[in-house]
Design an enzyme around this catalytic site. Structure first.
Site, PDB file in Angstrom:
ATOM      1  N   LEU A  70      17.383  -7.873   5.289  1.00  0.00           N
ATOM      2  CA  LEU A  70      18.445  -6.908   5.571  1.00  0.00           C
ATOM      3  C   LEU A  70      19.116  -6.495   4.255  1.00  0.00           C
ATOM      4  O   LEU A  70      19.321  -7.330   3.370  1.00  0.00           O
ATOM      5  CB  LEU A  70      19.478  -7.587   6.484  1.00  0.00           C
ATOM      6  N   ILE A  71      19.472  -5.217   4.145  1.00  0.00           N
ATOM      7  CA  ILE A  71      20.132  -4.745   2.918  1.00  0.00           C
ATOM      8  C   ILE A  71      21.632  -5.039   3.029  1.00  0.00           C
ATOM      9  O   ILE A  71      22.286  -4.603   3.976  1.00  0.00           O
ATOM     10  CB  ILE A  71      19.889  -3.229   2.727  1.00  0.00           C
ATOM     11  N   ASP A  89      16.988  -0.947  10.965  1.00  0.00           N
ATOM     12  CA  ASP A  89      16.338   0.219  11.592  1.00  0.00           C
ATOM     13  C   ASP A  89      17.290   1.149  12.345  1.00  0.00           C
ATOM     14  O   ASP A  89      16.876   1.833  13.272  1.00  0.00           O
ATOM     15  CB  ASP A  89      15.230  -0.237  12.573  1.00  0.00           C
ATOM     16  N   LEU A 126      11.444  -6.899   4.004  1.00  0.00           N
ATOM     17  CA  LEU A 126      11.818  -7.547   5.260  1.00  0.00           C
ATOM     18  C   LEU A 126      13.230  -8.114   5.320  1.00  0.00           C
ATOM     19  O   LEU A 126      13.671  -8.554   6.368  1.00  0.00           O
ATOM     20  CB  LEU A 126      10.796  -8.646   5.603  1.00  0.00           C
ATOM     21  N   GLU A 158       1.878   6.954   7.351  1.00  0.00           N
ATOM     22  CA  GLU A 158       2.853   6.531   6.332  1.00  0.00           C
ATOM     23  C   GLU A 158       2.404   6.982   4.943  1.00  0.00           C
ATOM     24  O   GLU A 158       3.185   7.535   4.171  1.00  0.00           O
ATOM     25  CB  GLU A 158       3.015   5.007   6.371  1.00  0.00           C
ATOM     26  N   HIS A 178       9.481   2.796   8.811  1.00  0.00           N
ATOM     27  CA  HIS A 178       9.272   1.862   9.920  1.00  0.00           C
ATOM     28  C   HIS A 178       8.018   2.285  10.690  1.00  0.00           C
ATOM     29  O   HIS A 178       7.849   3.471  10.983  1.00  0.00           O
ATOM     30  CB  HIS A 178      10.496   1.865  10.845  1.00  0.00           C
ATOM     31  N   SER A 190       0.839  -1.216   0.000  1.00  0.00           N
ATOM     32  CA  SER A 190       0.000   0.000   0.000  1.00  0.00           C
ATOM     33  C   SER A 190       0.866   1.255   0.000  1.00  0.00           C
ATOM     34  O   SER A 190       0.507   2.264  -0.626  1.00  0.00           O
ATOM     35  CB  SER A 190      -0.984   0.000   1.177  1.00  0.00           C
ATOM     36  N   ASN A 191       2.014   1.206   0.663  1.00  0.00           N
ATOM     37  CA  ASN A 191       2.931   2.361   0.596  1.00  0.00           C
ATOM     38  C   ASN A 191       3.529   2.499  -0.798  1.00  0.00           C
ATOM     39  O   ASN A 191       3.664   3.606  -1.316  1.00  0.00           O
ATOM     40  CB  ASN A 191       4.048   2.230   1.635  1.00  0.00           C
ATOM     41  N   ASN A 196      14.155   3.837   4.385  1.00  0.00           N
ATOM     42  CA  ASN A 196      13.198   2.838   4.854  1.00  0.00           C
ATOM     43  C   ASN A 196      12.100   3.532   5.628  1.00  0.00           C
ATOM     44  O   ASN A 196      12.319   4.603   6.211  1.00  0.00           O
ATOM     45  CB  ASN A 196      13.907   1.827   5.758  1.00  0.00           C
TER      46      ASN A 196
END
Ligand code: GAR
Length: 191
Positions: A87-88, A145, A85, A174, A104, A13-14, A102
């Site tokens: 990790l980069i 995060d 979800l 958001e 959060h 949705s974002n 990102n």
């Protein structure tokens, strides 16, 4: 044109809000949607908007730098994580310094870190009887995060707000802010 890649693992949705925001923009476009899940709703959204998609395979994403070649082809300038979800990996953070953001669903630094995503966040906020929650947009580094915070917005919670209601309040924030914050980052010249 500045070209954005959106990374998302779920509903999207974002991602949809970002796609709509930049649909007719004069200098920014969503050029690619990247997901780690072939059933993610975000892939349907991308198709409906004629945006190319890329599906990630975990080991290739983590251990090879093949994605950087793909990004050259798509001429990606900026990455927005929207409910992504994994990790980069370090090679990607290095290749896009201060160009990965990102969102959060809480007021970091609280309620962040590995395993703190989606409904887990809202359940923790509810269990702690917090009187407010909110959302954070931050730069991405190699830890979950932990990158520098760019923008936060908060909402008031009442004792009647269960995790589902908290999630709705946060998601509303958001949707209101993420695309605009990205736009500001991309159009404001760096000093
Ligand atoms: C959003 O609330 C986003 O903040 C959260 O996942 C949701 C995705 O919703 N991200 C995290 O929890 C990352 N730690 P969407 O797929 O409808 O945009």
């Amino acid at each position: 044109m500045k070209r954005i890649a959106i990374f998302a693992s779920g509903t999207g949705s974002n991602a949809l809000k970002i796609i709509e925001h930049f649909k007719a923009h004069s200098s920014i476009e969503v050029a690619l949607v990247v997901s780690n899940k072939d059933t993610a709703g975000v892939l349907e959204i991308a198709k409906a908007h004629q945006i190319p998609t890329l599906l990630l395979e975990k080991n290739i994403f983590r251990k090879s730098t093949q994605l950087l070649n793909d990004f050259k082809v798509y001429q990606i300038d900026f990455i927005a994580l929207a409910g992504f979800l994994w990790l980069i990996p370090a090679y990607l953070v290095k290749a896009f310094p201060n160009k990965i953001v990102n969102i959060h669903p809480a007021l970091l630094p609280r309620y962040g870190g590995k395993g703190m995503y989606g409904h887990y966040v809202h359940e923790a906020v509810f269990a702690a009887k917090e009187q407010q929650s909110g959302m954070t947009i931050h730069y991405v580094n190699e830890q979950y995060d932990e990158g520098n915070i760019i923008f936060q917005a908060s909402c008031t919670l009442t004792p009647n707000d269960n995790p589902t209601i908290i999630a709705q309040k946060v998601l509303q924030l958001e949707h209101k802010h993420y695309a605009k914050v990205i736009e500001n980052l991309l159009i404001t010249p760096k000093k």
